[in-house]
Design an enzyme around this catalytic site. Structure first.
Site, short mmCIF file in Angstrom:
data_model
loop_
_atom_site.label_atom_id
_atom_site.label_comp_id
_atom_site.label_asym_id
_atom_site.label_seq_id
_atom_site.Cartn_x
_atom_site.Cartn_y
_atom_site.Cartn_z
N GLU A 68 8.57 0.86 2.34
CA GLU A 68 8.15 0.23 1.11
C GLU A 68 7.04 -0.92 1.36
O GLU A 68 7.21 -1.56 2.28
CB GLU A 68 9.56 -0.63 0.62
CG GLU A 68 9.36 -0.95 -0.61
CD GLU A 68 10.38 -2.36 -0.71
OE1 GLU A 68 11.50 -1.96 -0.42
OE2 GLU A 68 9.75 -3.12 -1.26
N CYS A 128 8.72 -7.91 -3.24
CA CYS A 128 8.07 -6.77 -3.36
C CYS A 128 7.94 -6.39 -5.06
O CYS A 128 7.13 -5.89 -5.43
CB CYS A 128 8.66 -5.81 -2.69
SG CYS A 128 10.70 -5.70 -2.98
#
Ligand code: NAP
Length: 519
Positions: free
Chosen positions: A267, A304
């Site tokens: 990620e 994120c």
């Protein structure tokens, strides 16, 4: 100094006597080096962890879901006995506030128990049974039974911005252990002390539940040296990573260039576009600005899912911008996770401010102190935005870029965006229905699409998708949050014409576990 081998599993580090190269946690802001110092795992220690993981795999992967669930629950319980230690050390190492660290620890334990429930119930393995038909014409049909099985030992890289929920016993570890894979963790240099506390809790849980030696190890020394060695090691069968695009793509290259390439679930970077249509402005521009500001500055923007890109119709939203400007100017700088992230934030915001056509709408009037990041908002026209790929980059921290264009131009720009974890649409319900093609465009670029909300605050549950097309992740078919994360660490195997007694319980005729199967 020698490395302690702790019964069931392994912590590859030494507390240094100061005579060998070593690393310490550094307190954000003050730069003070925190004791103890940790030594990089040696090549022999890496080999030892990998050999233990290889030995553990056959036994661990064949334990029942119920027994593995007991291990995951024991990890959660052991972590709960050291919450105060985690909070005390975590504040020193990361500058995250106590409520955040307590909340993240609770989330970590919740994730472990969520996976325990999943594997105890058991139907996630997707058991399929097709019985033989010797009379079938023109050729007889064979007996075929299939289900998901674990891949093998998994390397997990701790994330700087989630010292608990995406680190030693975080989501990647929980999903890999749930799947039946031993885990080798690479500790992050930002929070080695928290890693030690949590790793000790995992090892106690492994001992209490009689898990095979090597089911879990943690190695110190960073990703570039130790992490690369683990990813290259032939025993490793998959990788879980959360961090920078540079780090994630370097690991993808390493994994792809092995003699046996392996999957990397990384990620990486996402700017989480927020599209605002006129109907949302009509509901109240100031309230929208307040909610946006809250999401942008949550956790000093170090998520994120931080909303780093906004599309606002040209000629509209003056009150939204005025309110946002006031909030940003009054916004206080916050301590960032480490000096590297703080420097990267300063560099990326400076680069955005200097880019052609970009204007600084507002910055915090309070100067950022050492280690701090101050909120900032920039604006740009859609043509300048589309003409400069660098403006799609991540400013990891409390900063965002507002792109101005007509609604038609905004819709046309969406397919040019890089892959995203999330996309948010603020609109009236009638606009939502009238702009079906915009919704599809957003859907094609992101793993989660949000209506009249903001992307921060990721719910951990069965339906969550926390993934998306590259570069938000390395493999847009996967999620790192929620129970679907388990599928990253499995592969389907079919057994042809096997006698019932030789099959695993999930595939036996009598269905002794009582799970749902496709028959
Ligand atoms: P990072 O630099 O990617 O580091 C994360 C882990 O990856 C560390 O263990 C690091 O080890 C390792 N690593 C880095 N480069 C590597 C390479 N070439 N080969 C093998 N391992 C490597 O991320 P970070 O330290 O957490 O933060 C830096 C930046 O990443 C932030 O400023 C932000 O832009 C981004 N970030 C994004 C997210 C997100 O969720 N989108 C989350 C966190 C950070 P070493 O210690 O050896 O470098």
């Amino acid at each position: 100094m020698t490395t302690p081998l702790l019964g069931t599993s392994f912590i590859g580090y030494s507390r240094s006597n100061g005579t060998e190269p070593c690393g310490s946690a550094v307190q954000p802001g003050t730069g003070i080096k925190l004791e103890p110092r940790y030594l990089t795992a040696t090549p022999e220690e890496v080999e030892q962890a990998m050999a233990l993981a290889a030995t553990a795999f056959p036994r661990y992967s064949n334990l029942s879901g119920k027994i593995r669930a007991g291990f995951l629950r024991a990890i959660a319980s052991e972590i709960e006995t050291v919450v105060d230690d985690i909070v005390e050390r975590g504040q020193l190492e990361t500058a995250l506030p106590e409520p955040r660290l307590r909340g993240e620890t609770a989330r970590t334990c919740g994730q472990l128990r969520m996976f325990a429930n999943l594997i105890e119930e058991g139907s996630w393995v997707d058991a399929r049974i097709e019985r033989a038909d010797p009379e079938r014409k023109p050729i007889p049909k064979v007996d075929l039974r299939s289900m998901l099985r674990p891949l093998g030992p998994v390397a997990v890289f701790c994330a700087s911005n989630f010292p608990m929920a995406y680190s030693v016993a975080g989501g990647d570890t929980a999903s890999a252990l749930a799947a039946g894979c031993p885990v080798v963790v690479i500790a992050h240099a930002s929070h080695p002390g928290v890693a030690e506390i949590v790793a000790s809790a995992v090892i106690r849980a492994a001992q209490l539940t009689n898990m095979p030696e090597g089911v879990f190890s943690v190695l110190y020394g960073g990703g570039r040296k130790v992490g690369q060695a683990v990813v290259k090691h032939p025993v490793t069968q998959a990788v879980g990573f959360t961090g920078s695009r540079a780090g994630g793509t370097a690991l993808m290259d390493t994994a792809a260039n092995r003699k046996q390439p392996i999957p990397v679930y990384a990620e990486m970077s996402s700017v989480n576009p927020v599209v605002i249509l006129p109907g949302a402005l009509e509901r109240g521009e100031e309230a929208l600005a307040e909610a946006f500001f809250g999401s942008l500055t949550l956790g000093v923007g170090q998520f994120c899912t931080n909303p780093g890109l906004v599309f606002l119709p040209a000629g509209k939203g003056d009150a939204f911008l005025t309110k946002l400007k006031a909030l940003i100017e009054a916004g206080t700088p916050g301590m960032m996770l480490n000096a590297g992230i703080c420097n990267a934030f300063a560099e990326s915001t400076a680069a955005f401010a200097a880019a052609e056509g970009v204007e600084t709408l507002a910055r915090s009037v309070t100067d950022a102190g050492p280690g701090q990041g101050a909120p900032a908002v920039f604006t740009v026209s859609i043509s300048n935005f589309l003409g400069n790929e660098a403006l799609q980059g991540e400013m990891f921290g409390p900063a965002t870029l507002i792109v101005r264009g007509t609604v038609e131009e905004i819709e046309a720009a969406i397919p040019h965006l890089e892959g995203q974890l999330t996309a948010s649409l603020h609109a009236s319900e009638s606009e939502l229905l009238a702009h079906g093609s915009l919704v599809i465009a957003l859907q094609n670029r992101a793993g989660r699409i949000i209506f009249n909300g903001f992307p921060t605050g990721v719910e951990v549950c069965n339906s969550m998708v926390h993934g998306g097309p590259f570069p938000s992740t390395s493999d847009g078919r996967s999620t790192s949050v929620g129970t679907m994360a388990i599928f990253r660490f499995c592969r389907a195997i079919a057994w042809q014409n096997f006698p019932d007694a030789a099959l695993t319980a999930e595939l036996q005729e009598a269905n002794p576990l009582g799970i749902k199967r496709m028959e």
